[in-house]
Design a protein around this motif. Structure first.
Motif, PDB file in Angstrom:
ATOM      1  N   GLY A  13       0.849  -1.072  -0.019  1.00  0.00           N
ATOM      2  CA  GLY A  13       0.185  -0.087  -0.130  1.00  0.00           C
ATOM      3  C   GLY A  13       0.749   1.253   0.058  1.00  0.00           C
ATOM      4  N   LEU A  14       0.209   2.354   0.236  1.00  0.00           N
ATOM      5  CA  LEU A  14       0.798   3.704   0.254  1.00  0.00           C
ATOM      6  C   LEU A  14       1.010   4.192   1.704  1.00  0.00           C
ATOM      7  CD1 LEU A  14       1.672   6.323  -1.008  1.00  0.00           C
ATOM      8  CD2 LEU A  14      -0.624   7.161  -1.328  1.00  0.00           C
ATOM      9  N   VAL A  15       2.151   4.134   2.409  1.00  0.00           N
ATOM     10  CA  VAL A  15       2.302   4.883   3.549  1.00  0.00           C
ATOM     11  C   VAL A  15       3.361   6.134   3.482  1.00  0.00           C
ATOM     12  CG1 VAL A  15       4.328   3.256   3.944  1.00  0.00           C
ATOM     13  CG2 VAL A  15       2.935   3.833   5.864  1.00  0.00           C
ATOM     14  N   GLN A  16       3.260   6.865   4.382  1.00  0.00           N
ATOM     15  CA  GLN A  16       4.178   7.851   4.692  1.00  0.00           C
ATOM     16  C   GLN A  16       5.629   7.376   5.472  1.00  0.00           C
ATOM     17  OE1 GLN A  16       2.246  10.863   7.159  1.00  0.00           O
ATOM     18  NE2 GLN A  16       1.413  12.037   5.388  1.00  0.00           N
ATOM     19  N   ALA A  17       6.518   8.160   5.118  1.00  0.00           N
ATOM     20  CA  ALA A  17       7.741   7.728   5.558  1.00  0.00           C
ATOM     21  C   ALA A  17       7.677   7.771   7.109  1.00  0.00           C
ATOM     22  CB  ALA A  17       8.870   8.846   5.292  1.00  0.00           C
ATOM     23  N   GLY A  18       8.521   6.910   7.693  1.00  0.00           N
ATOM     24  CA  GLY A  18       8.256   6.510   9.196  1.00  0.00           C
ATOM     25  C   GLY A  18       7.208   5.559   9.683  1.00  0.00           C
ATOM     26  N   GLY A  19       6.289   5.484   8.430  1.00  0.00           N
ATOM     27  CA  GLY A  19       5.400   4.409   8.947  1.00  0.00           C
ATOM     28  C   GLY A  19       5.549   2.958   8.774  1.00  0.00           C
ATOM     29  N   SER A  20       4.676   2.168   8.866  1.00  0.00           N
ATOM     30  CA  SER A  20       4.963   0.389   8.905  1.00  0.00           C
ATOM     31  C   SER A  20       3.598  -0.010   8.126  1.00  0.00           C
ATOM     32  CB  SER A  20       4.613   0.058  10.206  1.00  0.00           C
ATOM     33  OG  SER A  20       5.358   0.729  11.228  1.00  0.00           O
ATOM     34  N   LEU A  21       3.969  -1.439   7.646  1.00  0.00           N
ATOM     35  CA  LEU A  21       3.185  -2.061   6.712  1.00  0.00           C
ATOM     36  C   LEU A  21       3.706  -3.696   7.127  1.00  0.00           C
ATOM     37  CD1 LEU A  21       3.255  -0.729   3.269  1.00  0.00           C
ATOM     38  CD2 LEU A  21       1.244  -0.769   4.662  1.00  0.00           C
ATOM     39  N   ARG A  22       2.710  -4.602   6.976  1.00  0.00           N
ATOM     40  CA  ARG A  22       3.034  -5.991   7.067  1.00  0.00           C
ATOM     41  C   ARG A  22       2.564  -6.721   5.810  1.00  0.00           C
ATOM     42  NH1 ARG A  22       0.329 -10.319  11.510  1.00  0.00           N
ATOM     43  NH2 ARG A  22      -1.096 -10.103   9.823  1.00  0.00           N
ATOM     44  N   LEU A  23       3.442  -7.198   5.181  1.00  0.00           N
ATOM     45  CA  LEU A  23       3.376  -7.945   3.973  1.00  0.00           C
ATOM     46  C   LEU A  23       3.004  -9.419   4.347  1.00  0.00           C
ATOM     47  CD1 LEU A  23       6.155  -6.525   1.637  1.00  0.00           C
ATOM     48  CD2 LEU A  23       3.585  -5.659   2.033  1.00  0.00           C
ATOM     49  N   SER A  24       2.269  -9.993   3.843  1.00  0.00           N
ATOM     50  CA  SER A  24       1.803 -11.525   3.680  1.00  0.00           C
ATOM     51  C   SER A  24       2.146 -12.265   2.542  1.00  0.00           C
ATOM     52  CB  SER A  24       0.641 -11.663   4.152  1.00  0.00           C
ATOM     53  OG  SER A  24       0.410 -11.162   5.423  1.00  0.00           O
ATOM     54  N   CYS A  25       2.601 -13.371   2.757  1.00  0.00           N
ATOM     55  CA  CYS A  25       3.034 -14.514   1.484  1.00  0.00           C
ATOM     56  C   CYS A  25       2.277 -15.473   2.085  1.00  0.00           C
ATOM     57  CB  CYS A  25       4.331 -14.597   1.178  1.00  0.00           C
ATOM     58  SG  CYS A  25       4.893 -15.702   0.008  1.00  0.00           S
ATOM     59  N   THR A  26       1.226 -16.090   1.491  1.00  0.00           N
ATOM     60  CA  THR A  26       0.653 -17.357   1.734  1.00  0.00           C
ATOM     61  C   THR A  26       0.893 -18.451   0.646  1.00  0.00           C
ATOM     62  OG1 THR A  26      -1.600 -16.745   0.649  1.00  0.00           O
ATOM     63  CG2 THR A  26      -1.250 -16.126   2.857  1.00  0.00           C
ATOM     64  N   ALA A  27       0.840 -19.795   0.995  1.00  0.00           N
ATOM     65  CA  ALA A  27       0.854 -20.680  -0.057  1.00  0.00           C
ATOM     66  C   ALA A  27      -0.434 -21.097  -0.769  1.00  0.00           C
ATOM     67  CB  ALA A  27       1.616 -21.932   0.597  1.00  0.00           C
ATOM     68  N   SER A  28      -0.397 -21.290  -2.009  1.00  0.00           N
ATOM     69  CA  SER A  28      -1.477 -21.903  -2.453  1.00  0.00           C
ATOM     70  C   SER A  28      -1.208 -23.206  -3.116  1.00  0.00           C
ATOM     71  CB  SER A  28      -2.330 -20.974  -3.651  1.00  0.00           C
ATOM     72  OG  SER A  28      -3.170 -21.805  -4.512  1.00  0.00           O
ATOM     73  N   GLY A  29      -1.713 -24.396  -2.656  1.00  0.00           N
ATOM     74  CA  GLY A  29      -1.555 -25.640  -3.074  1.00  0.00           C
ATOM     75  C   GLY A  29      -0.912 -26.339  -2.168  1.00  0.00           C
ATOM     76  N   ARG A  30       0.029 -26.017  -1.450  1.00  0.00           N
ATOM     77  CA  ARG A  30       0.776 -27.050  -0.369  1.00  0.00           C
ATOM     78  C   ARG A  30       1.242 -26.137   0.740  1.00  0.00           C
ATOM     79  NH1 ARG A  30       5.361 -30.423  -2.891  1.00  0.00           N
ATOM     80  NH2 ARG A  30       5.555 -30.903  -1.165  1.00  0.00           N
ATOM     81  N   THR A  31       1.370 -26.860   1.798  1.00  0.00           N
ATOM     82  CA  THR A  31       2.118 -26.124   2.950  1.00  0.00           C
ATOM     83  C   THR A  31       3.306 -25.582   2.715  1.00  0.00           C
ATOM     84  OG1 THR A  31       2.633 -26.476   5.310  1.00  0.00           O
ATOM     85  CG2 THR A  31       3.094 -28.242   4.022  1.00  0.00           C
ATOM     86  N   PHE A  32       3.502 -24.321   3.488  1.00  0.00           N
ATOM     87  CA  PHE A  32       4.789 -23.818   3.605  1.00  0.00           C
ATOM     88  C   PHE A  32       5.635 -24.414   4.428  1.00  0.00           C
ATOM     89  CE2 PHE A  32       5.002 -20.823   0.672  1.00  0.00           C
ATOM     90  CZ  PHE A  32       4.515 -19.364   0.854  1.00  0.00           C
ATOM     91  N   ASN A  33       5.439 -25.248   5.319  1.00  0.00           N
ATOM     92  CA  ASN A  33       6.238 -25.581   6.405  1.00  0.00           C
ATOM     93  C   ASN A  33       7.594 -26.162   5.833  1.00  0.00           C
ATOM     94  OD1 ASN A  33       3.999 -25.126   7.628  1.00  0.00           O
ATOM     95  ND2 ASN A  33       3.832 -27.106   8.744  1.00  0.00           N
ATOM     96  N   ASN A  34       7.950 -26.734   4.666  1.00  0.00           N
ATOM     97  CA  ASN A  34       9.164 -27.384   4.286  1.00  0.00           C
ATOM     98  C   ASN A  34       9.882 -26.460   3.389  1.00  0.00           C
ATOM     99  OD1 ASN A  34       8.691 -29.753   5.975  1.00  0.00           O
ATOM    100  ND2 ASN A  34       7.687 -30.656   4.312  1.00  0.00           N
ATOM    101  N   TYR A  35       9.503 -25.145   3.551  1.00  0.00           N
ATOM    102  CA  TYR A  35      10.014 -24.167   2.637  1.00  0.00           C
ATOM    103  C   TYR A  35      11.009 -23.111   3.064  1.00  0.00           C
ATOM    104  CZ  TYR A  35       7.721 -26.368  -1.605  1.00  0.00           C
ATOM    105  OH  TYR A  35       7.178 -27.245  -2.636  1.00  0.00           O
ATOM    106  N   GLY A  36      12.049 -22.849   2.530  1.00  0.00           N
ATOM    107  CA  GLY A  36      12.789 -21.674   2.621  1.00  0.00           C
ATOM    108  C   GLY A  36      11.935 -20.480   1.845  1.00  0.00           C
ATOM    109  N   VAL A  37      11.594 -19.157   2.567  1.00  0.00           N
ATOM    110  CA  VAL A  37      11.091 -18.175   1.833  1.00  0.00           C
ATOM    111  C   VAL A  37      11.723 -16.956   1.908  1.00  0.00           C
ATOM    112  CG1 VAL A  37       8.771 -16.819   1.956  1.00  0.00           C
ATOM    113  CG2 VAL A  37       8.690 -19.283   2.619  1.00  0.00           C
ATOM    114  N   ALA A  38      11.611 -15.985   0.799  1.00  0.00           N
ATOM    115  CA  ALA A  38      12.443 -14.807   0.977  1.00  0.00           C
ATOM    116  C   ALA A  38      11.582 -13.872   0.377  1.00  0.00           C
ATOM    117  CB  ALA A  38      13.839 -15.025   0.256  1.00  0.00           C
ATOM    118  N   TRP A  39      11.996 -12.690   0.815  1.00  0.00           N
ATOM    119  CA  TRP A  39      11.431 -11.434   0.230  1.00  0.00           C
ATOM    120  C   TRP A  39      12.436 -10.529  -0.529  1.00  0.00           C
ATOM    121  CZ3 TRP A  39       6.193 -10.183   0.025  1.00  0.00           C
ATOM    122  CH2 TRP A  39       5.421 -10.917   1.267  1.00  0.00           C
TER     123      TRP A  39
END
Length: 123
Positions: free
Chosen positions: A10-36
């Motif tokens: 989204g759009l946020v002012q400098a100094g603000g915060s956001l939380r990004l989410s990455c979900t898995a479609s199809g299988r569990t994420f448990n056995n995966y390394g995940v990077a942004w």
């Protein structure tokens, strides 16, 4: 096959915060390394943060102390909390995964990528 899906940008002012989410479609994420990763206009895609399948984390130097990556296996989601945002954090943020992966690889070594979510920081 795992299909990462990002949300939370989204759009946020400098100094603000956001939380990004990455979900898995199809299988569990448990056995995966995940990077942004993120990509600013006219620039190459760059590593931001990663979490291994054993929950070891890694961060790019410019985000250390401001961003936090975490995993919630019950929700099948990896989060990236962005605090103290700066104008230069603006870009499209992508989630990438690798089965039994460590916390950081080169771009070419990730198996699946999401479509990205836009983060815009106004100065």
């Amino acid at each position: 096959q795992v299909q990462p899906v990002e949300s939370g940008g989204g759009l946020v002012q400098a100094g603000g915060s956001l939380r990004l989410s990455c979900t898995a479609s199809g299988r569990t994420f448990n056995n995966y390394g995940v990077a942004w990763f993120r990509q600013a206009p006219g620039k190459e895609r760059e590593f931001v943060a990663g979490i291994s399948w054993t929950d070891i984390t890694a961060y790019e130097n410019s985000v250390k102390g401001r961003f936090t990556i975490s995993r919630d296996n019950a929700e099948n989601t990896v989060y990236l909390l962005l605090n103290s945002l700066k104008f230069e954090d603006t870009g499209v943020y992508y989630c990438a995964v690798r089965e039994f992966g460590s916390s950081r690889y080169q771009i070419k070594d990730y198996e699946f990528w999401g479509q990205g979510t836009q983060v815009t920081v106004s100065s």
